[in-house]
Design a protein around this motif. Structure first.
Motif, PDB file in Angstrom:
ATOM      1  N   GLN A   1      30.776 -23.248   1.650  1.00 34.17           N
ATOM      2  CA  GLN A   1      30.091 -23.598   2.898  1.00 34.17           C
ATOM      3  C   GLN A   1      28.601 -23.350   2.715  1.00 34.17           C
ATOM      4  O   GLN A   1      28.209 -22.312   2.209  1.00 34.17           O
ATOM      5  N   LYS A   2      27.786 -24.308   3.157  1.00 32.18           N
ATOM      6  CA  LYS A   2      26.330 -24.108   3.071  1.00 32.18           C
ATOM      7  C   LYS A   2      25.731 -24.148   4.477  1.00 32.18           C
ATOM      8  O   LYS A   2      26.045 -25.046   5.271  1.00 32.18           O
ATOM      9  N   PHE A   3      24.902 -23.174   4.782  1.00 30.43           N
ATOM     10  CA  PHE A   3      24.240 -23.132   6.086  1.00 30.43           C
ATOM     11  C   PHE A   3      22.744 -23.326   5.878  1.00 30.43           C
ATOM     12  O   PHE A   3      22.099 -22.555   5.153  1.00 30.43           O
TER      13      PHE A   3
ATOM     14  N   ARG B   1      12.659 -29.216  -2.637  1.00 29.69           N
ATOM     15  CA  ARG B   1      12.926 -29.020  -1.205  1.00 29.69           C
ATOM     16  C   ARG B   1      14.311 -29.555  -0.848  1.00 29.69           C
ATOM     17  O   ARG B   1      14.721 -30.603  -1.335  1.00 29.69           O
ATOM     18  N   GLY B   2      14.999 -28.792  -0.025  1.00 30.52           N
ATOM     19  CA  GLY B   2      16.359 -29.179   0.354  1.00 30.52           C
ATOM     20  C   GLY B   2      17.395 -28.819  -0.701  1.00 30.52           C
ATOM     21  O   GLY B   2      18.558 -29.209  -0.609  1.00 30.52           O
ATOM     22  N   GLY B   3      16.966 -28.039  -1.704  1.00 35.50           N
ATOM     23  CA  GLY B   3      17.811 -27.789  -2.883  1.00 35.50           C
ATOM     24  C   GLY B   3      19.047 -26.939  -2.642  1.00 35.50           C
ATOM     25  O   GLY B   3      19.940 -26.899  -3.498  1.00 35.50           O
ATOM     26  N   SER B   4      19.140 -26.301  -1.476  1.00 35.33           N
ATOM     27  CA  SER B   4      20.345 -25.499  -1.219  1.00 35.33           C
ATOM     28  C   SER B   4      21.594 -26.386  -1.149  1.00 35.33           C
ATOM     29  O   SER B   4      22.695 -25.936  -1.465  1.00 35.33           O
ATOM     30  N   ASP B   5      21.418 -27.628  -0.721  1.00 35.06           N
ATOM     31  CA  ASP B   5      22.559 -28.555  -0.703  1.00 35.06           C
ATOM     32  C   ASP B   5      23.106 -28.699  -2.118  1.00 35.06           C
ATOM     33  O   ASP B   5      24.322 -28.700  -2.342  1.00 35.06           O
ATOM     34  N   THR B   6      22.194 -28.821  -3.071  1.00 41.69           N
ATOM     35  CA  THR B   6      22.604 -29.021  -4.468  1.00 41.69           C
ATOM     36  C   THR B   6      23.271 -27.762  -5.021  1.00 41.69           C
ATOM     37  O   THR B   6      24.251 -27.849  -5.759  1.00 41.69           O
TER      38      THR B   6
ATOM     39  N   ALA C   1      16.659 -40.093   3.895  1.00 40.81           N
ATOM     40  CA  ALA C   1      17.482 -39.363   4.873  1.00 40.81           C
ATOM     41  C   ALA C   1      17.689 -37.938   4.355  1.00 40.81           C
ATOM     42  O   ALA C   1      18.496 -37.714   3.464  1.00 40.81           O
ATOM     43  N   LYS C   2      16.942 -36.995   4.924  1.00 48.88           N
ATOM     44  CA  LYS C   2      16.923 -35.676   4.296  1.00 48.88           C
ATOM     45  C   LYS C   2      18.113 -34.804   4.683  1.00 48.88           C
ATOM     46  O   LYS C   2      18.152 -33.624   4.342  1.00 48.88           O
ATOM     47  N   VAL C   3      19.087 -35.402   5.372  1.00 48.49           N
ATOM     48  CA  VAL C   3      20.253 -34.611   5.777  1.00 48.49           C
ATOM     49  C   VAL C   3      20.972 -34.029   4.554  1.00 48.49           C
ATOM     50  O   VAL C   3      21.546 -32.942   4.624  1.00 48.49           O
TER      51      VAL C   3
HETATM   52 MG    MG Z   1      18.157 -29.559   4.081  1.00 48.57          MG
END
Ligand code: MG
Ligand code: ADP
Ligand code: ASP
Length: 322
Positions: A6-8, A150-155, A208-210
């Protein structure tokens, strides 16, 4: 019993109260008997705040020291979430990226994950603990801290799910799924129940940065079932999966946009095969993603060559061209 990653995201851990809510959600899943690895981002605004400090001291802060700085954001939230879990009676252990050993290449500020050591995580899960991992970071062969863009936690989350062969990777964020376009810009946008990796890849690559684009690439490559859900409301969110017959009918799945493109034009380049590679090769070798390329019709054996990169890469791309 399933293994779930799970990622928050930042808003979901933006305050102490919200971290407590995340802890409650994690415990709910745990009490259903699932093994859980939780990835967190920095508190919302924190990465920008840190970058602001760097900008006060340096004209173009980049490289190793920026990674040392930015990785602290996620170190705060892993510890706070573990403290919240512990307070509620749930044993949990936090790890920074380098502590797990999320090994990356040495491309600071936009490193790519090469390998993940899973021994510590597996041992903790076997001991009945929840494992909390800092998103967005790893280390290179020499132990230097790196960050994933940026946004790298998704990865981080998807890569962990792939490495651990998790049953699902759930991305909790501040919207309740993937929409036909950014619901904050177009309130009439519709939530999609399902979308294919290919469609999501297109949307992420167009802004789309989601989801960070690399997370979608990873999920597609390793076939990780990926779901985008809201941290704040109940619901099944959007499932991102491989192509299915019933999904082929959609002609247009969504619309994406990006406000952070920089455009570079080189005028009068020789209009002959191999020139594009000569220009873009050195750009790519600096790990800069080229988003759009336009090569005009040639005149007098020369042509104009235009391409776009992320605003943050403009200075570097410009220096390479010069
Ligand atoms: Mg993000
Ligand atoms: P997090 O901090 O949880 O990683 P982000 O801000 O990175 O969250 O991503 C979520 C945001 O992505 C939403 O608040 C929304 O404004 C934006 N977004 C852009 N395009 C879309 C889309 N097609 N569907 C859903 N959200 C989108
Ligand atoms: N904190 C990092 C960022 O703002 C990583 C992330 O949130 O995914 O980009």
């Amino acid at each position: 019993m399933a293994l779930i990653v799970q990622k928050f995201g930042g808003t979901s851990v933006g305050t102490v109260d919200r971290i407590r809510e995340v802890a409650k959600k994690v415990i709910e899943y745990r009490s259903d008997g699932h093994d859980l690895v939780v990835v967190v981002s920095a508190m919302s605004g924190e990465t920008n705040r840190l970058l602001g400090l760097a900008n006060e001291l340096h004209d173009h802060p980049r490289g190793r020291e920026v990674d040392v700085l930015l990785s602290t954001g996620e170190q705060v939230t892993i510890a706070l979430l573990c403290l919240a879990l512990e307070q509620m009676g749930m044993p949990a252990t936090s790890y920074t990226g380098p502590q797990v050993r999320i090994l990356t290449d040495n491309s600071h500020n936009k490193a790519r994950i090469m390998r993940i050591d899973d021994e510590k995580i597996r041992a903790d899960l076997s001991a009945g603990k929840v494992v909390v991992v800092a998103g967005f970071q790893g280390c290179d062969e020499l132990g230097n801290i790196t960050t994933l863009g940026r946004g790298g936690s998704d990865t981080t989350a998807v890569a962990l799910a792939a490495a651990l062969k998790a049953d699902e990777c759930q991305i909790y964020t501040d919207v309740d799924g993937v929409y036909t376009t950014d619901p904050r810009v177009v309130p009439e946008a519709r939530r999609l129940d399902r979308i294919t990796f290919e469609e999501m890849l297109e949307m992420a690559s167009l802004g789309a940065k989601v989801l960070q684009i690399r997370s979608v690439e990873f999920a597609s490559k390793y076939n990780v079932p990926l779901r985008v859900l809201s941290s704040f409301t109940e619901g099944g969110g959007t499932l991102i999966t491989s192509e299915e017959a019933s999904m082929e009918q959609a002609l247009i799945s969504g619309i994406a946009f990006n406000r952070d493109e920089a455009k570079l034009t080189i005028e009068g380049v020789p209009d002959q095969p191999g020139v594009a590679a000569k220009i873009l090769g050195p750009i790519a070798s600096q790990n800069i993603e080229v988003d759009m390329i336009i090569q005009n019709i040639g005149h007098d054996s020369t042509t104009d060559f235009t391409f776009t990169v992320h605003r943050n890469d403009f200075q570097t791309a410009m220096s390479i061209l010069q």
